[in-house]
Write a protein that holds these residues in place. Structure first.
Motif, mmCIF file in Angstrom:
data_model
loop_
_atom_site.group_PDB
_atom_site.id
_atom_site.type_symbol
_atom_site.label_atom_id
_atom_site.label_comp_id
_atom_site.label_asym_id
_atom_site.label_seq_id
_atom_site.Cartn_x
_atom_site.Cartn_y
_atom_site.Cartn_z
ATOM 1 N N LEU A 14 -5.335 -6.308 1.720
ATOM 2 C CA LEU A 14 -6.675 -6.869 1.805
ATOM 3 C C LEU A 14 -7.646 -5.958 1.064
ATOM 4 O O LEU A 14 -7.271 -4.905 0.540
ATOM 5 N N ASP A 15 -8.927 -6.354 1.056
ATOM 6 C CA ASP A 15 -9.948 -5.511 0.441
ATOM 7 C C ASP A 15 -10.080 -4.193 1.210
ATOM 8 O O ASP A 15 -9.682 -4.093 2.384
ATOM 9 N N ASN A 16 -10.682 -3.200 0.534
ATOM 10 C CA ASN A 16 -10.911 -1.877 1.137
ATOM 11 C C ASN A 16 -9.615 -1.196 1.555
ATOM 12 O O ASN A 16 -9.597 -0.384 2.475
ATOM 13 N N ALA B 23 -9.450 -13.610 6.487
ATOM 14 C CA ALA B 23 -8.866 -13.144 5.224
ATOM 15 C C ALA B 23 -7.401 -13.571 5.120
ATOM 16 O O ALA B 23 -6.935 -13.993 4.054
ATOM 17 N N LYS C 176 -5.896 -15.948 2.233
ATOM 18 C CA LYS C 176 -4.834 -15.418 1.370
ATOM 19 C C LYS C 176 -3.605 -16.330 1.370
ATOM 20 O O LYS C 176 -2.854 -16.373 0.393
ATOM 21 N N GLU D 189 -4.497 -3.627 -6.571
ATOM 22 C CA GLU D 189 -5.372 -4.275 -7.536
ATOM 23 C C GLU D 189 -4.669 -4.901 -8.740
ATOM 24 O O GLU D 189 -5.222 -5.813 -9.358
#
Length: 624
Positions: A20-22, A58, A62, A326
């Motif tokens: 996930l992000d972060n 999330a 996804k 990423e």
């Protein structure tokens, strides 16, 4: 569906992981609501906290569901369950891992979930209708122990086969294509028989393994692209010759698994982010976009170093994190292309830098944009300006001394305490006192790679600059020495000072004495606890006793270039940016060969067990 049956959720193991992000990571246990909730509960958080509702939303997004978790719940009842019933997807099973052991199937013929995901979602190819995973294929029944069977248990002459395995020979494949169903007697005491095609396939497992991947279309249906083999050569003409035979052997394998029609799974897309795999008798598995096989470990160097102790120049963590979270693409394909390019551009096994470095090079434009500019305009005391041939201007220090390191220890008592704890259990780290007890504290310090990292991180914070280690390429340019020829090839060295001995083809001995060799400088000596000098390298002893021995300089001689001092010593090395070290006056590796990049020393060693000391110098790049 069987997943609705009573189960102990606490004992479930993740099937895969979702980033996930972060830099948070969610383990995936299944696609049912209670399993999605379990995933949110088990999330691995990096530094920033995250709300459970945010994780659920999330996860749903996804997996390709709209309107977050509430949208997923509606779609689960009204769309997903009807879809699964329509396609007879009733019982979850692992349809990727071979479940019948034998023939090395669990090691040689096995896909990774992430590879399947990235072939489906990050590929120029269309989504396949079927994939061969071999999940229920009985390799023992068809191909077991093929090379030994061919060479020991078959009358090869009777069946027109060659019994010697050769990569550049596919005549057995030609024979199998003429009469594939011929029964071949296996003389293993049981007088069993096996089809000729299976005997030949079993004997060609080495070549077939190189093609057991999803880089090409050899294991998918429909088949529109060529086979791709994970083969890497510096000799392209040899590769072309061998690929001819690899392809023939792979084609025989594909022909057989098509005929048997076992081990194939159907690929059934549900949405743009989620596909199902269908096996036999209602069994199903699932694959999702941006799937990962393993949880990312943010603390790469535990128990030796915390992430905060790693200077910015060491981008192993940064690259691994970027590549994991990423990078959007097919990682297996990217690795294959990077390896191939290394050899196409003249690279060899000897200068192979490791897959991470090759990936950085192949992804330079994407990855380089994520890096911080570490150049400086600060002139550091004790550093010398050196202009390299490529136009870079570096500030380079002389070798860091015992005195310099003692300053670091004095200002970092917690590091000292933590290091003592790591040194106690069976010598996980070398005892630094035993290799830095020289009377002259202005001599070069000897450290493990982990200690060097901690020192540089402290130095950079203190001086508000980003220094680093010298690269191999930079070191070879600034060094006053020339790389030694491997004079020991084919010879045995009795001792440091004794003759070299070589056995000739007629059984006689040849000898070469030190006067015939380049003059090497061995300027270190071991001392026992009582202060008695030990001649040569100490005999084998338990680690604790060895760590108590002192390793001290006997004599010191320097040579200068660019106003930098280099120690004239065969048993003194310097740590390099590539996590390896180079011997000072021979420019050879830790192990004495010329493969400096490939021959990396243990990072927890100061070189002592090899009768060496490993020091280091700092450098930083100046703005032009």
């Amino acid at each position: 569906m069987s997943q609705k049956q009573s189960r102990n959720l606490s004992k479930l193991k993740p099937l895969a992981f979702m980033p996930l992000d972060n830099f948070h990571i969610v383990p995936i246990f299944g696609i049912e609501p209670d399993l999605i909730k379990l995933s949110a509960k088990k999330i691995a958080v990096d530094r920033e906290d995250i709300k459970r509702s945010t994780v659920l939303n999330a996860l749903a997004n996804k997996l390709g569901f709209k309107r977050g978790f509430s949208g997923y719940l509606d779609a689960y009842e009204n769309e997903l369950l009807p879809f699964m019933n329509e396609h007879q997807l009733f019982t979850y099973q692992d349809l990727i891992t071979p479940r019948l052991p034998g023939f090395g199937a669990t090691n040689n013929f096995k896909h990774k979930r992430q590879d399947i995901s990235e072939r489906i979602f990050y590929s120029d190819h269309l989504i396949p209708e079927k994939i061969f995973t071999g999940y229920n294929f009985d390799y023992d029944q068809y191909f077991f122990d093929g090379i030994l069977t061919l060479s020991l248990d078959i009358d090869c002459e009777k069946y027109g086969l060659k019994n010697l395995y050769q990569i550049q020979d596919s005549s057995n494949v030609d024979r199998a294509l003429i009469d594939p169903d011929l029964d071949v007697v296996i003389n293993n005491g049981e007088k069993t028989t096996r089809k000729l095609i299976d005997v030949v396939i079993g004997s060609e497992v080495i070549c077939i393994c190189a093609g057991f991947n999803l880089l090409g279309d050899q294991l998918v249906k429909p088949r529109k692209a060529d086979s791709v083999f994970e083969l890497y050569y510096s000799d392209m003409s040899l590769k072309e010759k061998e690929l001819f035979h690899y392809n023939k052997k792979m084609e025989l394998f594909v022909k057989r698994i098509n005929e048997l029609n076992i081990g194939w799974v159907e690929v059934i897309p549900f949405n743009n982010n989620l596909v199902f795999l269908k096996g036999e008798n209602g069994a199903y598995d699932f694959i999702f976009k941006d799937q990962r096989d393993q949880e990312f470990k943010h603390q790469l160097y535990l128990p030796y170093l915390k992430r905060a102790d790693i200077p910015k120049f060491d981008d192993e963590y940064h690259f691994k994190r970027w590549f994991y979270f990423e990078f959007k693409g097919n990682r297996k394909l990217q690795c294959h292309l990077a390896e191939t390019q290394h050899y196409l551009s003249g690279g060899t096994i000897g200068n192979y830098p490791g897959i991470d470095e090759l990936l950085k090079k192949s992804l330079y434009k994407e990855y380089n944009n994520t890096l911080t500019d570490l150049r400086t305009s600060i002139e550091l005391n004790g550093f010398h300006r050196v202009e390299l041939k490529n136009g870079k201007n570096l500030l380079i220090s002389d070798l860091i001394t015992i005195s310099d390191f003692r300053d670091f220890l004095g200002e970092n008592p917690q590091y000292v305490k933590g290091r003592v704890d790591l040194t106690k259990p069976q010598g996980m780290l070398d005892n630094l006192d035993s290799v830095n007890e020289d009377n002259d504290i202005n001599l070069p310090v000897s450290l493990t790679w982990y200690d060097v990292m901690a020192f540089i991180s402290w130095f950079n914070r203190k001086h508000k600059v980003e220094t680093r280690l010298v690269t191999l390429e930079e070191y070879l340019e600034i060094s006053p020495f020339k790389q030694a020829v491997d004079i020991y090839a084919g010879w045995t060295k009795d001792s440091i000072t004794g003759p070299l001995i070589k056995i000739n083809s007629d059984g006689s001995f040849s000898r070469r004495y030190a006067k015939e060799e380049p003059v090497y400088t061995y300027n270190l000596a071991f001392y026992d606890k009582g202060g008695e000098k030990i001649v040569g390298h100490p005999p084998y002893m338990e680690e604790r006793s060895f760590q108590e021995l002192l390793l001290k300089y006997e004599s010191i001689e320097y040579t200068a270039k660019h106003n930098l001092k280099f120690m004239k010593s065969t048993v003194f090395g310097e740590w390099l940016l590539e996590k390896t070290c180079i011997r000072s006056d021979t420019l050879t590796s830790f192990y004495g060969d010329n493969y400096v990049l490939r021959s990396q020393p243990p990072l927890h060693s100061s070189g002592k067990y090899k009768g060496m000391k490993i020091g280091f110098r700092l450098c930083c790049e100046l703005h032009n």
